[in-house]
Design an enzyme around this catalytic site. Structure first.
Site, short mmCIF file in Angstrom:
data_model
loop_
_atom_site.label_atom_id
_atom_site.label_comp_id
_atom_site.label_asym_id
_atom_site.label_seq_id
_atom_site.Cartn_x
_atom_site.Cartn_y
_atom_site.Cartn_z
N ASP A 9 0.82 -1.21 0.00
CA ASP A 9 0.00 0.00 0.00
C ASP A 9 0.86 1.26 0.00
O ASP A 9 0.66 2.18 0.80
CB ASP A 9 -0.95 -0.02 1.20
CG ASP A 9 -1.99 -1.12 1.08
OD1 ASP A 9 -2.85 -1.01 0.18
OD2 ASP A 9 -1.94 -2.09 1.86
N ASP A 50 -0.81 -2.78 -4.36
CA ASP A 50 -1.03 -1.34 -4.44
C ASP A 50 0.29 -0.58 -4.38
O ASP A 50 0.45 0.37 -3.60
CB ASP A 50 -1.99 -0.85 -3.34
CG ASP A 50 -3.45 -1.12 -3.68
OD1 ASP A 50 -3.71 -1.64 -4.78
OD2 ASP A 50 -4.32 -0.82 -2.85
N ASN A 85 -5.68 -4.06 -5.76
CA ASN A 85 -6.89 -3.63 -6.48
C ASN A 85 -6.76 -2.25 -7.11
O ASN A 85 -7.38 -1.97 -8.14
CB ASN A 85 -8.11 -3.66 -5.54
CG ASN A 85 -7.90 -2.81 -4.31
OD1 ASN A 85 -6.79 -2.69 -3.81
ND2 ASN A 85 -8.96 -2.21 -3.80
N HIS A 86 -5.95 -1.38 -6.55
CA HIS A 86 -5.82 -0.04 -7.12
C HIS A 86 -5.14 -0.04 -8.47
O HIS A 86 -5.50 0.73 -9.35
CB HIS A 86 -5.00 0.85 -6.17
CG HIS A 86 -5.82 1.54 -5.15
ND1 HIS A 86 -6.07 2.88 -5.15
CD2 HIS A 86 -6.48 1.04 -4.10
CE1 HIS A 86 -6.83 3.19 -4.13
NE2 HIS A 86 -7.09 2.09 -3.48
#
Length: 457
Positions: A9, A50, A85-86
């Site tokens: 992330d 991410d 997912n991003h």
């Protein structure tokens, strides 16, 4: 024995609050992780998804990532990663490009053995594709095994997938599940497997108050997870609860007690005092050197007839109106895509076309069902924190539900800035609730069990 840095992330390219300084902060945090990995001579940096904030990173974002990956490569530290997912694309992934350059390894069903541990990878799996899901893995000959993946898992808050459902589909016994998507670092044990989130390396929403960092995971007979912090931009959180007769001067006094130079200032007002104009407080903080100031007044006054919008939160006002329309998750996502300032006007048509294609491909009927505005408002209140195009419950990403928004890096308080939304988290509650493409989702709270094992610093 195997010792790795577990991170994820990083959301490179996220221009939080529409400030170029914030975009640089995300790259700086990633660079710190790489520098620490080289200094500590770890066996690998394991990234749980991410890496980028958007599936269409700019050339500048790609070059920044390449620079950090070359630092690791020059020091002989492997970069093992999965797709979140991003950044997920329907076809080739950016991670594939880095792998073709010899700078990364995309983890998958074939084990990558380092020292005593075999690492497997599973890219983000949309909810619509989890029913009947099976993990088909090649066997390994190492003493330990770890699965790296991205998503919101039980037993943590906002968890929507039981990891035991995955374990049951394979003969491989995992010692650890190294996760990304939830921006809060937390750890628990599921049966005999340690399940841990590394948290985000930079704040993607005002809901993420704890220190940012990553995990150092050691496999040596047993699994040991230790938390290590990063030196990131200062966020100043001020939460005045006004008493009767108190107003803007009290708020200014509280804000003025802090060193605001180059900080992101997040003010949340509550209590029974006099009405406060957010813009006046924001200007006060900016005059004292703050990089960004965001003010949220949670109080409701009996004579309040209309919402007062300061220069800082016009997007937030639009989000609120969109929620009142009761649009479906798909419709809200498309609305957010069209309004997202991070998408150039010339690219809006292509982005919307891709988004619609994704929705159709997922085939989830629930995404097209309208929502009772009152229920959505209740949901918002239960998850809201203070955020940004990625609220207290992260913004809804491609396939992540509004409830899961809280884990991806989004922030309610900042929702006004990040119309482009992140998912998670990463408003976190606003963004995810608005169906905004996932941006910053971040879970509302840290999970339990973290302090009962290992040695978290």
């Amino acid at each position: 024995m195997t010792r790795v840095i577990h991170t994820g992330d990083t959301h490179l390219g996220y221009r939080q609050y529409h400030r170029p300084e914030r975009k640089r902060d995300y790259l700086d945090a990633f660079r710190q992780v790489a520098d620490d990995a080289v200094a500590d001579d770890v066996d690998a940096v394991v990234h749980a998804g991410d890496l980028f904030h958007d599936r269409r990173p700019t050339l500048d974002d790609i070059m920044g990532a390449l620079s950090v990956l070359r630092t690791l490569d020059d020091a002989g530290v492997p970069f093992l990663a999965v797709v979140g997912n991003h950044e997920a694309k329907r076809e080739g992934q950016w991670l594939d490009l880095f792998e073709s350059l010899g700078l990364a390894t995309r983890l998958g069903p074939e084990p990558v053995e380092l020292g005593s541990t075999a690492f497997y990878g599973l890219d983000f799996v949309p909810r619509s594709k989890r029913e009947g899901f099976e993990l088909d893995l090649e066997p390994h000959g190492a003493d330990h095994a770890a699965l790296v993946t991205h998503g919101l898992f039980e037993p943590f808050d906002f968890g929507e997938w039981d990891p035991r459902d995955i374990f049951a589909t394979t003969d491989v016994d995992f010692d650890a599940l190294l996760l990304g998507d939830n921006h809060h670092a937390e750890t628990a044990q599921v049966d005999d497997t340690w399940v841990t989130y590394c948290g985000s390396t930079e704040r993607t929403s005002a809901a993420e108050r704890e220190e940012r960092g990553y995990n150092v995971v050691e496999f040596d007979g047993e699994v040991d997870v230790r938390r290590r912090g990063l030196d990131t931009r200062e966020f100043v959180f001020v939460d005045p609860e006004l008493k009767e007769g108190e107003g803007i001067e009290t708020v200014r006094q509280r804000v003025g007690e802090y060193d605001l130079e180059d900080a992101v200032v997040v003010v949340t007002i509550d209590g029974e005092g006099e009405p406060v104009t957010p813009a006046a407080v924001e200007e006060f903080a900016l005059d004292r050197g703050a990089l960004v100031a965001r003010v949220t007044d949670h109080r409701e006054t009996a004579d309040e007839t209309e919402r007062e919008v300061s220069f800082a939160d016009p997007d937030d006002a639009v989000r609120e109106r969109v929620r009142e329309l009761g649009l479906s998750e798909a419709a809200r996502s498309l609305d957010e895509t069209v309004r997202a300032s991070k998408v150039a006007d010339s690219n809006v048509d292509d982005v919307v076309e891709d988004r619609v294609a994704d929705l159709v491909e997922d085939g989830d009927p629930a995404a097209f069902e309208s929502v009772d505005p009152e229920e959505r408002e209740d949901e918002s209140e239960s998850t809201e924190d203070d955020g940004d195009g990625e609220p207290a419950s992260p913004a809804a990403d491609d396939e992540t539900a509004a409830a899961s928004a809280a884990a991806d890096g989004g922030d309610p308080a900042d929702g006004s800035e990040d119309a482009g939304g992140e998912s998670n988290v990463d408003a976190e509650s606003d963004a995810r609730e608005d169906g905004a493409p996932a941006e910053d989702g971040a879970p509302a709270e840290d999970g339990d069990g973290q302090a009962t094992w290992g040695e978290f610093q």
